[in-house]
Design a protein around this motif. Structure first.
Motif, PDB file in Angstrom:
ATOM      1  N   ILE A   1      70.739  34.974 -77.237  1.00  0.00           N
ATOM      2  CA  ILE A   1      71.518  36.099 -76.700  1.00  0.00           C
ATOM      3  C   ILE A   1      72.444  36.658 -77.773  1.00  0.00           C
ATOM      4  O   ILE A   1      72.537  37.877 -77.976  1.00  0.00           O
ATOM      5  CB  ILE A   1      72.339  35.654 -75.466  1.00  0.00           C
ATOM      6  N   VAL A   2      73.142  35.766 -78.456  1.00  0.00           N
ATOM      7  CA  VAL A   2      74.092  36.223 -79.483  1.00  0.00           C
ATOM      8  C   VAL A   2      73.340  36.817 -80.678  1.00  0.00           C
ATOM      9  O   VAL A   2      73.789  37.810 -81.265  1.00  0.00           O
ATOM     10  CB  VAL A   2      75.021  35.071 -79.941  1.00  0.00           C
TER      11      VAL A   2
ATOM     12  N   GLU B   1      79.676  30.106 -84.300  1.00  0.00           N
ATOM     13  CA  GLU B   1      80.175  29.099 -83.349  1.00  0.00           C
ATOM     14  C   GLU B   1      79.035  28.567 -82.490  1.00  0.00           C
ATOM     15  O   GLU B   1      78.920  27.363 -82.261  1.00  0.00           O
ATOM     16  CB  GLU B   1      81.240  29.725 -82.437  1.00  0.00           C
ATOM     17  N   VAL B   2      78.214  29.490 -82.003  1.00  0.00           N
ATOM     18  CA  VAL B   2      77.097  29.085 -81.137  1.00  0.00           C
ATOM     19  C   VAL B   2      76.128  28.188 -81.902  1.00  0.00           C
ATOM     20  O   VAL B   2      75.603  27.202 -81.348  1.00  0.00           O
ATOM     21  CB  VAL B   2      76.372  30.322 -80.571  1.00  0.00           C
ATOM     22  N   LYS B   3      75.881  28.525 -83.168  1.00  0.00           N
ATOM     23  CA  LYS B   3      74.978  27.699 -83.977  1.00  0.00           C
ATOM     24  C   LYS B   3      75.522  26.287 -84.107  1.00  0.00           C
ATOM     25  O   LYS B   3      74.783  25.289 -83.994  1.00  0.00           O
ATOM     26  CB  LYS B   3      74.791  28.320 -85.363  1.00  0.00           C
ATOM     27  N   ALA B   4      76.840  26.196 -84.341  1.00  0.00           N
ATOM     28  CA  ALA B   4      77.460  24.884 -84.478  1.00  0.00           C
ATOM     29  C   ALA B   4      77.350  24.112 -83.165  1.00  0.00           C
ATOM     30  O   ALA B   4      77.036  22.914 -83.147  1.00  0.00           O
ATOM     31  CB  ALA B   4      78.924  25.043 -84.888  1.00  0.00           C
ATOM     32  N   GLN B   5      77.585  24.816 -82.043  1.00  0.00           N
ATOM     33  CA  GLN B   5      77.481  24.168 -80.728  1.00  0.00           C
ATOM     34  C   GLN B   5      76.044  23.743 -80.456  1.00  0.00           C
ATOM     35  O   GLN B   5      75.784  22.661 -79.925  1.00  0.00           O
ATOM     36  CB  GLN B   5      77.955  25.125 -79.627  1.00  0.00           C
TER      37      GLN B   5
ATOM     38  N   THR C   1      75.197  23.432 -76.499  1.00  0.00           N
ATOM     39  CA  THR C   1      74.722  24.646 -75.838  1.00  0.00           C
ATOM     40  C   THR C   1      73.215  24.742 -76.033  1.00  0.00           C
ATOM     41  O   THR C   1      72.657  24.105 -76.934  1.00  0.00           O
ATOM     42  CB  THR C   1      75.436  25.899 -76.372  1.00  0.00           C
ATOM     43  N   GLY C   2      72.588  25.576 -75.170  1.00  0.00           N
ATOM     44  CA  GLY C   2      71.145  25.691 -75.248  1.00  0.00           C
ATOM     45  C   GLY C   2      70.725  26.800 -76.197  1.00  0.00           C
ATOM     46  O   GLY C   2      71.532  27.600 -76.658  1.00  0.00           O
TER      47      GLY C   2
END
Lengths: 136, 150
Positions: A110-111, A93-97, A103-104
């Motif tokens: 962190i993830v 999800e973070v990669k997609a964001q 997102t930065g």
């Protein structure tokens, strides 16, 4: 007089131990180059060990005590592997964001670090399961 | 060189050796050891399965690295599915073991002991060969033997 039950179990476990030792040159984790690849390799080895545990327990040649030892070793590792999967889901999800500019890079790092931590936590539990499979 | 074939050949040889050198007195139990060794020589094939799986997975990892990509969600999902299935199966086994599903304790009858000898033809000079049916029956008799009182 031979104690056939323990003797036969010993022979069976010796066979599996020799087979597992022969597998030591096969190292999926050693091939991995990224945190995600390492996590996947570690998780994959756990799954192979789980399936080997299923075959051994189902074989009917292990004592109940040894079967339970294998089952309990697997049960200890399963929640950690599930946590690894959860973090992997978060990372996707973070990669997609991140790719969408939502997102930065800090959140991504962190993830990723969290994924690495769960991978490291799973490894000794896999070794513990392997030890149980060997009957040690 | 296939290490599993070597181990298998060694165990079969040991089995034959025990079958021909140990006899009389309570020779049936010595024969049973020999026959169990034959059984476990066949079980070595399971070790080959693990090696094959690890080999295939290692090749998959090599391919990932070569393609410079991360595992896809589908690849993760496939592993998860296998993991959950294995875990559920093991938990079911645990329930059976702890829930009092005791294996039937049955002594091997003399007829079954004689059948075991016949299956393996332990006095024969021929190379020890088990048919598929013989292997299945041997596994069944071995389970009975394992569940017999010590």
């Amino acid at each position: 007089m031979y104690n056939l039950k323990s003797f036969s179990t010993w022979i069976y476990l010796l066979v599996i131990m020799l087979a597992l030792q022969a597998c030591s040159t096969l190292n999926p984790i050693g091939k991995a180059e990224t945190v995600e690849q390492r996590a996947y390799a570690t998780y994959g080895i756990f799954v192979i060990m789980q399936e080997q545990a299923v075959k051994l327990v189902a074989s009917g040649t292990l004592s109940n005590r040894l079967s339970l030892r294998i089952i309990n070793a697997e049960a200890k590792a399963k929640p950690i592997s599930d946590s690894l999967l959860e973090v992997m889901g978060e990372l996707q999800e973070v990669k997609a964001q991140f790719q969408a500019g939502e997102t930065g890079v800090e959140q991504y790092l962190i993830v990723t670090e969290s994924l690495n931590n769960w991978t490291e936590q799973l490894r000794p539990l896999i070794l513990n399961l392997q030890t149980a499979l060997k009957g040690e | 060189m296939n290490v599993f074939l070597l181990i298998e050949a060694g165990l079969r040889s040991l089995s034959l050796l025990m079958g021909t050198t140990l006899s009389s007195g309570n020779s049936m139990r010595s024969d049973e050891i020999s026959e169990l060794l034959s059984l476990f020589a066949n079980l070595i094939a399971q070790g080959e399965d693990v090696a094959e799986e690890l080999r295939a997975f290692t090749e998959q990892m090599e391919q990932l690295v070569e393609e410079a990509r991360e595992p896809t969600p589908e690849e993760w999902a496939a592993l998860r599915s296998r993991s959950d299935a294995a875990h559920d199966t093991l938990q079911e086994a645990k329930t059976r073991i702890e829930g009092g599903d005791e294996p039937t304790v049955t002594l091997m009858t003399d007829d079954e002991k004689a059948e075991l000898n016949t299956l393996l033809d332990i006095d024969s000079d021929a190379v020890l060969v088990l048919t598929e049916e013989g292997e299945a029956r041997l596994l069944e008799l071995n389970r009975k033997l394992a569940n017999s009182p010590e």
